[in-house]
Design a protein around this motif. Structure first.
Motif, PDB file in Angstrom:
ATOM      1  N   ILE A 158      74.467  -0.900  26.768  1.00 37.66           N
ATOM      2  CA  ILE A 158      74.168   0.438  27.273  1.00 37.66           C
ATOM      3  C   ILE A 158      75.038   1.474  26.579  1.00 37.66           C
ATOM      4  N   ARG A 159      76.321   1.149  26.367  1.00 39.45           N
ATOM      5  CA  ARG A 159      77.219   2.089  25.675  1.00 39.45           C
ATOM      6  C   ARG A 159      76.744   2.344  24.242  1.00 39.45           C
ATOM      7  N   ILE A 160      76.291   1.282  23.582  1.00 40.65           N
ATOM      8  CA  ILE A 160      75.775   1.435  22.213  1.00 40.65           C
ATOM      9  C   ILE A 160      74.500   2.288  22.217  1.00 40.65           C
ATOM     10  N   ALA A 161      73.615   2.025  23.196  1.00 36.31           N
ATOM     11  CA  ALA A 161      72.364   2.794  23.294  1.00 36.31           C
ATOM     12  C   ALA A 161      72.649   4.268  23.557  1.00 36.31           C
ATOM     13  N   LEU A 162      73.635   4.552  24.410  1.00 33.44           N
ATOM     14  CA  LEU A 162      73.997   5.936  24.706  1.00 33.44           C
ATOM     15  C   LEU A 162      74.543   6.639  23.465  1.00 33.44           C
ATOM     16  N   GLN A 163      75.405   5.928  22.726  1.00 29.50           N
ATOM     17  CA  GLN A 163      75.971   6.506  21.512  1.00 29.50           C
ATOM     18  C   GLN A 163      74.886   6.789  20.480  1.00 29.50           C
ATOM     19  N   ASN A 164      73.973   5.833  20.306  1.00 25.20           N
ATOM     20  CA  ASN A 164      72.871   6.023  19.353  1.00 25.20           C
ATOM     21  C   ASN A 164      71.976   7.190  19.762  1.00 25.20           C
ATOM     22  N   THR A 165      71.737   7.309  21.060  1.00 24.91           N
ATOM     23  CA  THR A 165      70.889   8.402  21.563  1.00 24.91           C
ATOM     24  C   THR A 165      71.554   9.744  21.336  1.00 24.91           C
ATOM     25  N   ARG A 166      72.869   9.840  21.584  1.00 33.63           N
ATOM     26  CA  ARG A 166      73.592  11.090  21.342  1.00 33.63           C
ATOM     27  C   ARG A 166      73.523  11.492  19.873  1.00 33.63           C
ATOM     28  N   GLU A 167      73.677  10.518  18.987  1.00 31.65           N
ATOM     29  CA  GLU A 167      73.621  10.801  17.551  1.00 31.65           C
ATOM     30  C   GLU A 167      72.228  11.267  17.129  1.00 31.65           C
ATOM     31  N   THR A 168      71.211  10.607  17.692  1.00 32.61           N
ATOM     32  CA  THR A 168      69.832  11.002  17.361  1.00 32.61           C
ATOM     33  C   THR A 168      69.517  12.399  17.908  1.00 32.61           C
ATOM     34  N   LEU A 169      70.019  12.694  19.106  1.00 34.09           N
ATOM     35  CA  LEU A 169      69.818  14.024  19.679  1.00 34.09           C
ATOM     36  C   LEU A 169      70.508  15.088  18.838  1.00 34.09           C
ATOM     37  N   SER A 170      71.630  14.728  18.247  1.00 35.96           N
ATOM     38  CA  SER A 170      72.316  15.657  17.346  1.00 35.96           C
ATOM     39  C   SER A 170      71.428  15.966  16.140  1.00 35.96           C
ATOM     40  N   ASP A 171      70.749  14.943  15.631  1.00 34.44           N
ATOM     41  CA  ASP A 171      69.816  15.151  14.513  1.00 34.44           C
ATOM     42  C   ASP A 171      68.633  16.021  14.930  1.00 34.44           C
ATOM     43  N   VAL A 172      68.129  15.781  16.147  1.00 29.00           N
ATOM     44  CA  VAL A 172      67.011  16.590  16.667  1.00 29.00           C
ATOM     45  C   VAL A 172      67.442  18.046  16.808  1.00 29.00           C
ATOM     46  N   ASN A 173      68.661  18.248  17.281  1.00 33.21           N
ATOM     47  CA  ASN A 173      69.195  19.598  17.444  1.00 33.21           C
ATOM     48  C   ASN A 173      69.255  20.329  16.098  1.00 33.21           C
ATOM     49  N   LYS A 174      69.689  19.619  15.058  1.00 36.15           N
ATOM     50  CA  LYS A 174      69.730  20.202  13.711  1.00 36.15           C
ATOM     51  C   LYS A 174      68.328  20.534  13.217  1.00 36.15           C
TER      52      LYS A 174
END
Length: 220
Positions: A158-174
């Motif tokens: 779950i921690r890995i999934a959360l980290q990956n999701t945050r990183e992907t959301l950062s890309d979406v934000n860009k």
């Protein structure tokens, strides 16, 4: 904003005409009040509908669009408003300051893009991916992140999934930032052309002003 203005214009024009017709029918023509009221309603709705069609035709001519593509874009705008509303509803479900800030930025960017397209529907074609993909990704990923972060289990997966999701959301934000730049690109280009024109005009007049100044000095 323009739609609200058009709404009030329609009713501001139609209301007094309809009420005036009702008074003429009842007081002047001695018509039955119930029948006159029926005509009042018919005149009111027919009038507002006709004015709305005139306003729509004016918008289509101004934007150089067909009715079908205007309606399509209007539908996309309505869908985007619902998605942004869903994104707004996730504020209370994210836990970290970073995620909250990220969500706020995505909401802010999405609203700005939407307002630009609402003002000028032609801009839709410059940010089609925002409506068809990027906004969907922002809503879907943020929803999944909120679901995961609120789980009682916090194991490694779950921690890995959360980290990956945050990183992907950062890309979406860009990507949303890129979409906003695309929406503003033609306005920036037009502004730059106007600035260049003013600059050229001023430079043409400057020698004349200097010559006049020189002549004045010579007379002195």
């Amino acid at each position: 904003m323009k739609e609200i203005q058009h709404f009030f214009i329609r009713h501001f024009i139609t209301a007094p005409i309809s009420f005036g017709s009702w008074l003429i029918l009842v007081l002047g023509a001695s018509m039955n009040p119930i029948a006159a009221t029926g005509l009042f309603i018919a005149i009111y709705f027919t009038g507002t509908f006709s004015i709305k069609q005139i306003q729509l035709s004016s918008n289509l001519k101004r934007f150089g669009m067909s009715r079908s593509e205007y309606n399509h874009i209007k539908g996309q705008i309505s869908d985007a408003k619902l998605k942004i509303r869903k994104l707004n509803g996730l504020y209370g479900q994210v836990r970290s300051v970073q995620a909250f800030k990220q969500l706020h930025e995505m909401n802010n960017l999405s609203r700005r893009i939407l307002n630009i397209v609402r003002t000028n529907p032609k801009k839709f074609y410059q940010v089609e991916n925002f409506f068809y993909a990027h906004l969907d990704s922002a809503v879907e990923l943020t929803s999944k992140y909120a679901m995961l972060v609120n789980q009682p289990l916090k194991d490694k997966d779950i921690r890995i999934a959360l980290q990956n999701t945050r990183e992907t959301l950062s890309d979406v934000n860009k990507q949303l930032e890129v979409d906003l730049r695309s929406a503003l690109a033609s306005d920036i280009e037009k502004l730059q052309m106007e600035l260049d024109f003013v600059d050229v005009t001023l430079n043409r007049k400057k020698p004349l002003l200097e010559m006049k100044g020189d002549n004045t000095n010579e007379r002195k």
